[in-house]
Structure formats: structure tokens, C-alpha cells
Design an enzyme around this catalytic site. Sequence first.
Site, short mmCIF file in Angstrom:
data_model
loop_
_atom_site.label_atom_id
_atom_site.label_comp_id
_atom_site.label_asym_id
_atom_site.label_seq_id
_atom_site.Cartn_x
_atom_site.Cartn_y
_atom_site.Cartn_z
N ASP A 107 0.84 -1.20 0.00
CA ASP A 107 0.00 0.00 0.00
C ASP A 107 0.87 1.25 0.00
O ASP A 107 2.03 1.21 0.43
CB ASP A 107 -0.87 0.05 1.26
N1 URA Z 1 -1.18 -5.99 3.77
C1 URA Z 1 -1.65 -4.74 3.84
O1 URA Z 1 -2.68 -4.47 4.47
N2 URA Z 1 -0.95 -3.78 3.21
C2 URA Z 1 0.18 -3.99 2.54
O2 URA Z 1 0.77 -3.06 2.01
C3 URA Z 1 0.67 -5.31 2.48
C4 URA Z 1 -0.04 -6.30 3.10
#
Ligand code: URA
Length: 239
Positions: A107
Site C-alpha cells: 500500500d
Molecule cells: N497488507 C496490507 O494491508 N498492506 C500492505 O501493504 C501489504 C499487506
Amino acid sequence: MSAKTQRLDKFLTAATDLTRSLAKKALHRGEVTVNGVMVKDSGLQIHATDKVCWLDEPLELVGLRYLIMNKPLGYECSSKSSHNPLVTDLLGDLVNKDKIQPVGRLDVNTSGLLLLTDDGQWLHRIISPKYRKAKVYRATLAEPLVADAEARVTEGLQLDGDALPTLPAKLERLAPQLMHLTLTEGRYHQVRRMFAALGNHVDALHREAVGHLWLDEQQLAPGQWRELTSAEMDLIAAK
Ligand code: URA
């Protein structure tokens, strides 16, 4: 040592329509340069950072690049973004960087170990749940975690909107609000949604490892990247 090398004649036949014997002739005629220097040795080992030209035209390096990045916060792992800069923007003027993709997504507000490659098969082996490649996340939580969290994570959690519970995962408490979560699948916002299913909230998320390869943050500061070494490729591939 760089991650992967290829003989120059093999590289030429893959990157052009020359046959092996025509590639050798082109080499003997002095038509090929590597990093600006004329090369006649067909057995020269070429690796990702080398710039190979035939008759002054740069040739594409395909399936050769395996990179590790310490992804900084605020960057997106997609090919187009309207709001945020892209992780691939950090690759600067790397040759044919438009062929390089992040291996799975972190993310925009997640930092840490991100692999990038132009080798689609390798990418698939790392992100496909079929291969059960472990990814270790460090999550900072808004509140102390419920006592039975380890057992529930090991069993699998039912996430909002998903048909199936999560695959068994491993939770380790580093401190009351600091956790290691090891997953072998990569659902959308999975770590954040798993802690939400446990009645908590992730304040900060950082990926520390993929397979047996751990990010060394002393060596690679946020935003920095480099080629993987062969030993690191082995660590990622190891069961
Ligand atoms: N899980 C998440 O919630 N975000 C990420 O960036 C990676 C795994």
C-alpha cells in the site's frame, strides 16, 4: 556478483532476429558495444546494468532484472497514479525501466522490502499463493492485541467480503502493540484487514522479509534500491 548473467551471443539472439551464427558475425565485424566499448567476445557475461548496442541501437534487456528496494511511504506500486509518485519513479534512468514491475503490491502507506523485476514467471512464483512464499510484516497497532490472537491467526480469519478464511498465518508479539505477521498469501490490504478482524487498527506497516530474504535497513535506506545478488535470489527461492 549480480543476480543473473547471460552470454553476449545468447543475449543478442534473444534481443534481435539474428541467429547465433549471424550474431557471432556481427560481433566479429565490431558492430556490438557493451557500455560503449566494442566487444567481440561472444562468451562475455552480460548482466542487468549493462547497456548493449547493435549498430548503435540499444537492445532491450528482458527477464534479467531482479531488484530489491526499501519502499518509502507515499509511493504507489502501480503502473499509473494520479495522486502519488510511483515506486518505479525511484529507478531513475534504468534502461527499459517501463518493463519492470513491482512483485506484488505494498500500500501507499506501507514501507519496506519490495522486489521488482521484468521476469513475469519469477514474479508469479513469488506472489502466487500456490508457492506459499512467506512474507513477514511488522505492524504497529493502535491498541494492545486480544489474548487469543495467535490462535485465531493460526486457524484463519474470516475477512469482511471474502468467501474463504485466510490461510493459516503466524503471529508473534514483539511488544504489546508491535507484531510480526507472516503470511503466505497476498489479499487486498490483508494485514490491515486481519488486524481489523481482531478488533484492532494498524497505525504503521512495514514489510521486513520475503521468503528467507530480510531487508537490511542499514544497507538500504528508504527509497534506495539495488540488484539482488545470486545468494539473495537463492534465499528468496528456498523452501
Ligand atoms: N497488507 C496490507 O494491508 N498492506 C500492505 O501493504 C501489504 C499487506
